[in-house]
Enzyme design. Structure first.
Site, PDB file in Angstrom:
ATOM      1  N   ASP A 181      15.354 -18.733 -10.413  1.00  0.00           N
ATOM      2  CA  ASP A 181      14.867 -18.139 -11.654  1.00  0.00           C
ATOM      3  C   ASP A 181      15.451 -16.734 -11.714  1.00  0.00           C
ATOM      4  OD1 ASP A 181      13.156 -17.647 -13.926  1.00  0.00           O
ATOM      5  OD2 ASP A 181      11.778 -19.102 -13.049  1.00  0.00           O
ATOM      6  N   ASP A 282      15.139 -16.348 -17.478  1.00  0.00           N
ATOM      7  CA  ASP A 282      13.835 -16.070 -18.074  1.00  0.00           C
ATOM      8  C   ASP A 282      13.980 -15.367 -19.430  1.00  0.00           C
ATOM      9  OD1 ASP A 282      10.867 -15.948 -17.506  1.00  0.00           O
ATOM     10  OD2 ASP A 282      11.236 -13.812 -17.806  1.00  0.00           O
ATOM     11  N   GLU A 340      15.703 -19.922 -20.831  1.00  0.00           N
ATOM     12  CA  GLU A 340      14.380 -20.087 -21.423  1.00  0.00           C
ATOM     13  C   GLU A 340      14.407 -19.300 -22.719  1.00  0.00           C
ATOM     14  OE1 GLU A 340       9.676 -19.097 -20.955  1.00  0.00           O
ATOM     15  OE2 GLU A 340      11.216 -17.644 -20.508  1.00  0.00           O
ATOM     16  N   HIS A 411       5.211 -24.164 -15.744  1.00  0.00           N
ATOM     17  CA  HIS A 411       4.169 -23.289 -15.196  1.00  0.00           C
ATOM     18  C   HIS A 411       3.515 -22.419 -16.268  1.00  0.00           C
ATOM     19  CE1 HIS A 411       7.717 -20.954 -15.709  1.00  0.00           C
ATOM     20  NE2 HIS A 411       7.058 -19.840 -15.493  1.00  0.00           N
ATOM     21  N   ASP A 412       3.959 -22.526 -17.520  1.00  0.00           N
ATOM     22  CA  ASP A 412       3.422 -21.681 -18.594  1.00  0.00           C
ATOM     23  C   ASP A 412       2.565 -22.459 -19.581  1.00  0.00           C
ATOM     24  OD1 ASP A 412       4.657 -19.377 -17.679  1.00  0.00           O
ATOM     25  OD2 ASP A 412       6.475 -19.722 -18.844  1.00  0.00           O
TER      26      ASP A 412
HETATM   27  C1  NOJ Z   1       8.522 -16.638 -18.988  1.00  0.00           C
HETATM   28  C2  NOJ Z   1       7.964 -17.083 -17.688  1.00  0.00           C
HETATM   29  O1  NOJ Z   1       8.119 -18.469 -17.585  1.00  0.00           O
HETATM   30  C3  NOJ Z   1       6.530 -16.626 -17.647  1.00  0.00           C
HETATM   31  O2  NOJ Z   1       5.813 -17.190 -16.586  1.00  0.00           O
HETATM   32  C4  NOJ Z   1       6.532 -15.127 -17.605  1.00  0.00           C
HETATM   33  O3  NOJ Z   1       5.209 -14.655 -17.696  1.00  0.00           O
HETATM   34  C5  NOJ Z   1       7.346 -14.526 -18.750  1.00  0.00           C
HETATM   35  N1  NOJ Z   1       8.573 -15.224 -18.997  1.00  0.00           N
HETATM   36  C6  NOJ Z   1       7.690 -13.095 -18.462  1.00  0.00           C
HETATM   37  O4  NOJ Z   1       8.663 -13.019 -17.460  1.00  0.00           O
END
Ligand code: NOJ
Ligand code: CA
Length: 629
Positions: A181, A282, A340, A411-412
């Protein structure tokens, strides 16, 4: 370059790739039908007329904001290619690991790198070809590692650099790949660059961040943070503020500074020299911000939940920076990238990933994770039929030169299974149905840890059980105006901790995850890896069969897709490459329905989540089948 004004027509806007994505996003958020935009009369309207019609709902600044966004976006052509290049990352099944919750080897209650190494045989046996690790760099862990203090060091919570080197060589020894990541939109406020930037206005690192003055003790603009409150942090003893779109310890980097960019490319090359195979980038679409950081529009802010977003979700230099980064850091190593990209739609996704544009290899777009008009913290039941609408559009429009990532969980987000079937009644059948779609559409599947076991949301009962900064901040904000019980309910609908609970390895104490006190509640509902490995009919065994089938099937990996016209609850398609052809048929509803009459003649059955009686014209609840043709 074409300039858009209030005299432009709806049609002109819709013909621009960014314009089309913005309109699609707005219609989705407002729960409107997209059919309206297909109507020639509507398309012929001038924006000025539309502005008059929508005056009651939409403020005047909205149209200026949309026009400014369109006028700032140059470079809108996607080249065409008739054939997709063959690449390892198109053929792979990816598996996302959240290290903190994967497997703990030293009993401190937190998963670690040796824990990943210990489970590599499990992952290989499952059929994972490539692993994506959420951040393991040195970090104060304000946002579980998405706040990096030192890009060149491993956080001691997870182990040492030697542990990492061993993991990487063990991954490669098994013919698997590993991607890291990469969090480069922001750093921790404890990163040395920020420390120096905050300590002195004369430091060269000041300009590595967005530091601004404010005359009256208020933040420099009205942008809000993704984690509640203003997106600014005051620097001590001054009237200087630094931009932070996430937590108050995640400081946004200034990508307009070429020295900063070079330092980022350097650290990327350092990891590639070590031998990692690529990166998940990210929130990479947020790196370029509108110069001057102007205020955000209120209407857009209320619609999207965050004010200011139009000034950075697709910033003016995004393409330029991505290309530069690829040329300087990724291409010399032939490294793979998946971005992402929250808020990015199909057309802009194409601009970011078309092979000949040399920006990213793939993106994660999130438009299918909630139903139209809904957001993560709304309590509602997701209708699986929407997946068909979503995937059909992408399959038809994304083109040969772009590759789609296929995922439901990460994970989000809460688990997709729980969104569709909160009762859990169809847990096994639905798990398998979703997997069939994910493994047979045109694209690359990403499994999130636990998905292969049929993991569902955690029944949390109190705010004290949660750990995620986003949830805790939101709860604090909500109880200012709501009863605690209502606030908790809302937070529990969307909390990221549902997906972050430790893996269920077996039925022993703490589900075999740790011998110590787990950092987050563990689950014990019988859906653990050990019991499923010994059961032919388990979700895990189904995933293994699917992964094996996909691997040996070029029709799935590179073939064309043809989606049948059917009832909205049926998702039926063929995949074809040369003489190899398969047929996939799915019932997206919890009701029995008739099989489509326009289906091809039944061929040899490959896989199904039900045992099939020949000649049966009925599809059972969430039934899915794959046949050869
Ligand atoms: C996306 C990540 O997947 C998330 O977990 C994070 O809180 C935010 N970006 C900030 O880095
Ligand atoms: Ca540990």
């Amino acid at each position: 370059m074409k300039q858009y004004t209030i005299k432009s027509k709806v049609r002109d806007i819709y013909e621009n790739p960014l314009g089309r994505d913005v309109i699609d996003k707005l219609t989705l958020q407002m729960g409107m039908s997209e059919k309206r935009f297909k109507n020639p009369l509507f398309r012929g309207l001038k924006l000025a007329t539309l502005r008059r019609f929508t005056k009651k709902k939409v403020d005047a600044g909205f149209w200026d904001a949309v026009l400014a966004l369109l006028n700032s976006a140059s470079d809108t052509t996607v080249g065409r290619s008739s054939d997709a290049a063959h690449k390892w990352w198109k053929e792979s099944v990816f598996y996302q690991i959240y290290p903190r919750s994967f497997y703990d080897t030293n009993g401190d209650g937190v998963g670690d790198i040796p824990g990943i190494t210990a489970k590599l045989d499990y992952l290989k046996d499952l059929g994972a070809d490539a692993l994506w690790l959420c951040p393991i760099y040195d970090s104060p862990q304000d946002d579980n590692g998405y706040d990096i203090k030192d890009y060149y060091a491993i956080d001691s919570t997870f182990g040492t650099m030697e542990d990492f080197d061993l993991l990487l060589s063990e991954v490669h020894r098994r013919d698997m790949r590993l991607i890291m990541d990469l969090v480069i939109n922001h750093t921790s406020d404890e990163h040395e660059w920020f420390q120096q930037a905050a300590a002195s206005p004369d430091s060269k690192y000041r300009n590595y961040y967005h530091v601004r003055k404010s005359a009256c003790g208020n933040p420099p603009n009205n942008w809000t943070s993704f984690f509640s409150g203003p997106a600014w942090k005051p620097l001590p003893d001054t009237d200087d503020w630094a931009l932070c779109l996430f937590s108050k310890k995640q400081m946004d980097l200034n990508w307009d500074n070429p020295d900063m960019r070079q330092d980022v490319y350097k650290l990327i090359r350092w990891w590639l020299d070590k031998g990692v195979d690529g990166f998940r980038l990210d929130v990479i679409n947020l790196i370029s911000k509108t110069p001057g950081l102007p205020d955000g529009n209120d209407f857009i802010g209320s619609l999207m939940g965050f004010r200011g977003i139009e000034h950075y979700f697709y910033g003016p230099h995004l393409h330029e920076y991505l290309r530069e980064m690829r040329k300087e850091a990724f291409d010399p190593y032939d490294a793979f990238t998946v971005g992402e990209t929250p808020g990015i739609g199909i057309e802009t996704g194409k601009l970011l990933t078309a092979e000949n544009r040399r920006e990213l290899d793939m993106i994660f777009s999130f438009d299918h994770l909630e139903m139209p008009g809904k957001s993560r913290f709304d309590e509602y039941t997701y209708d699986a039929a929407f997946l068909k609408t979503h995937f059909t559009r992408w399959m038809k429009q994304y083109g040969n030169e772009c590759r789609m990532s296929l995922f439901y969980d990460n994970h989000d987000n809460p688990r997709m299974l729980s969104k569709i079937d909160p009762s859990g009644r169809y847990r096994d059948k639905l798990s398998m149905l979703l997997a069939v779609i994910q493994f047979t559409l045109r694209g690359t599947p990403f499994i999130y840890q636990g998905q292969e076991l049929g993991a569902v949301n955690m029944p949390f009962h109190s705010i004290d059980e949660l750990r995620d900064i986003e949830s805790l901040n939101l709860y604090r904000e909500l109880i200012k105006t709501m009863q605690q019980a209502d606030a908790l309910k809302k937070v529990l609908s969307g909390t990221r901790d549902h997906a972050r609970v430790p893996m269920q390895w077996d039925a022993s104490v703490n589900s075999g995850f740790t011998a110590g006190e787990p950092w987050l509640k563990t689950v014990a509902d019988g859906y653990d890896a050990e019991s499923q490995l010994g059961n032919e009919n388990s979700v895990l065994s189904f995933y293994k069969r699917l992964a094996r089938f996909r691997k040996n099937n070029d029709a799935i990996i590179y073939g064309e897709i043809n989606i049948l016209e059917t009832d909205s609850d049926i998702f039926a398609y063929t995949r074809k490459n040369g003489s190899e052809e398969i047929y996939v048929e799915c019932n997206l509803s919890p009701e029995q329905i008739n099989r489509p009459t326009n289906r091809p003649p039944d061929g040899e059955m490959v896989l199904s989540n039900y045992s099939i009686d020949a000649g049966n014209n009925i599809m059972r609840e969430y039934e899915a089948r794959i046949c050869y043709l």
